[in-house]
Design an enzyme around this catalytic site. Structure first.
Site, mmCIF file in Angstrom:
data_model
loop_
_atom_site.group_PDB
_atom_site.id
_atom_site.type_symbol
_atom_site.label_atom_id
_atom_site.label_comp_id
_atom_site.label_asym_id
_atom_site.label_seq_id
_atom_site.Cartn_x
_atom_site.Cartn_y
_atom_site.Cartn_z
ATOM 1 N N GLU A 20 -4.822 0.690 8.911
ATOM 2 C CA GLU A 20 -5.490 1.832 8.280
ATOM 3 C C GLU A 20 -5.155 1.920 6.798
ATOM 4 O O GLU A 20 -6.021 2.208 5.967
ATOM 5 C CB GLU A 20 -5.071 3.137 8.978
ATOM 6 C CG GLU A 20 -5.432 3.198 10.449
ATOM 7 C CD GLU A 20 -4.384 2.584 11.388
ATOM 8 O OE1 GLU A 20 -4.506 2.804 12.599
ATOM 9 O OE2 GLU A 20 -3.454 1.885 10.921
ATOM 10 N N GLU A 54 -16.022 -9.019 -9.516
ATOM 11 C CA GLU A 54 -16.224 -10.473 -9.567
ATOM 12 C C GLU A 54 -15.677 -11.052 -8.261
ATOM 13 O O GLU A 54 -14.548 -10.756 -7.871
ATOM 14 C CB GLU A 54 -15.506 -11.035 -10.797
ATOM 15 C CG GLU A 54 -15.873 -12.462 -11.123
ATOM 16 C CD GLU A 54 -15.149 -13.451 -10.247
ATOM 17 O OE1 GLU A 54 -15.829 -14.331 -9.677
ATOM 18 O OE2 GLU A 54 -13.913 -13.340 -10.122
ATOM 19 N N CYS A 87 2.185 -7.064 10.059
ATOM 20 C CA CYS A 87 2.617 -5.813 10.661
ATOM 21 C C CYS A 87 3.919 -5.392 9.972
ATOM 22 O O CYS A 87 4.849 -6.205 9.859
ATOM 23 C CB CYS A 87 2.850 -5.991 12.157
ATOM 24 S SG CYS A 87 3.591 -4.544 12.940
ATOM 25 N N ASP A 97 -1.507 -10.099 11.182
ATOM 26 C CA ASP A 97 -2.685 -9.398 11.679
ATOM 27 C C ASP A 97 -3.899 -10.029 11.008
ATOM 28 O O ASP A 97 -3.862 -10.350 9.818
ATOM 29 C CB ASP A 97 -2.626 -7.908 11.333
ATOM 30 C CG ASP A 97 -1.567 -7.171 12.125
ATOM 31 O OD1 ASP A 97 -1.473 -7.407 13.347
ATOM 32 O OD2 ASP A 97 -0.840 -6.360 11.533
#
Length: 162
Positions: A95, A76, A53, A60
């Site tokens: 996001e 790859e 965060c 997170d």
């Protein structure tokens, strides 16, 4: 696989690979698609994605789903793993992480179609599941991307079926 298809792959098969825990798109590698005449999906599930965060510096966690229809190149998988690891100490919002991953993969491969879906574990009682997609401009895949975006996640799951 032809030897010339492997010449630009520097990570696959190396026993001592440095793990970089700061965002590093340069680690991504691609190889030629030997079936460019076919439309087919390649899918990756990365259930151990971690970032930080940017405000609290708390970790997170997410499962990242990547699906794409290749054109001339494929990513790859070991380089993709190392790339996703590079977010470990990177502070950013969910996001933005998903949009950055999507854009980096588009830049690397120039796929016909690509989508990245992050299913982040709840923090503060809320889960965030950002979705990014791309369809090659001027092709049927551009329309496919629009359709999939507009119809994405019409039936969101409940907390107990994640």
């Amino acid at each position: 696989m032809r030897p010339e298809d492997l010449q630009d792959l520097s990570l696959l098969g190396q026993k001592s690979v440095p793990y970089i825990f700061e965002y590093t798109p340069d680690v991504l590698e691609a190889f030629p698609n030997r079936h460019p005449e076919n439309d087919y999906f390649v899918k990756f599930n990365a259930p151990e994605f971690t970032s930080l965060c940017p405000i609290t510096n708390q970790p997170d966690f997410a499962t990242i789903y990547i699906s794409y229809i290749p054109d001339e190149k494929l990513v790859e998988s070991k380089s993709l793993k190392l790339y996703l690891f590079s977010f470990r100490n990177h502070g950013d919002f969910h996001e933005n992480c998903i949009n950055v991953i999507g854009k980096d993969l588009v830049k690397l491969m120039e796929p016909r179609y690509l989508e990245v879906w992050g299913k982040f574990t709840p923090r503060g009682g809320i889960s965030i599941d950002p979705y990014y997609n791309y369809g090659k401009p001027g092709t049927k895949y551009e329309k496919m991307a629009e359709h999939r975006l507009f119809n994405h996640d019409l039936y969101p799951e409940t907390v107990d079926n994640r």
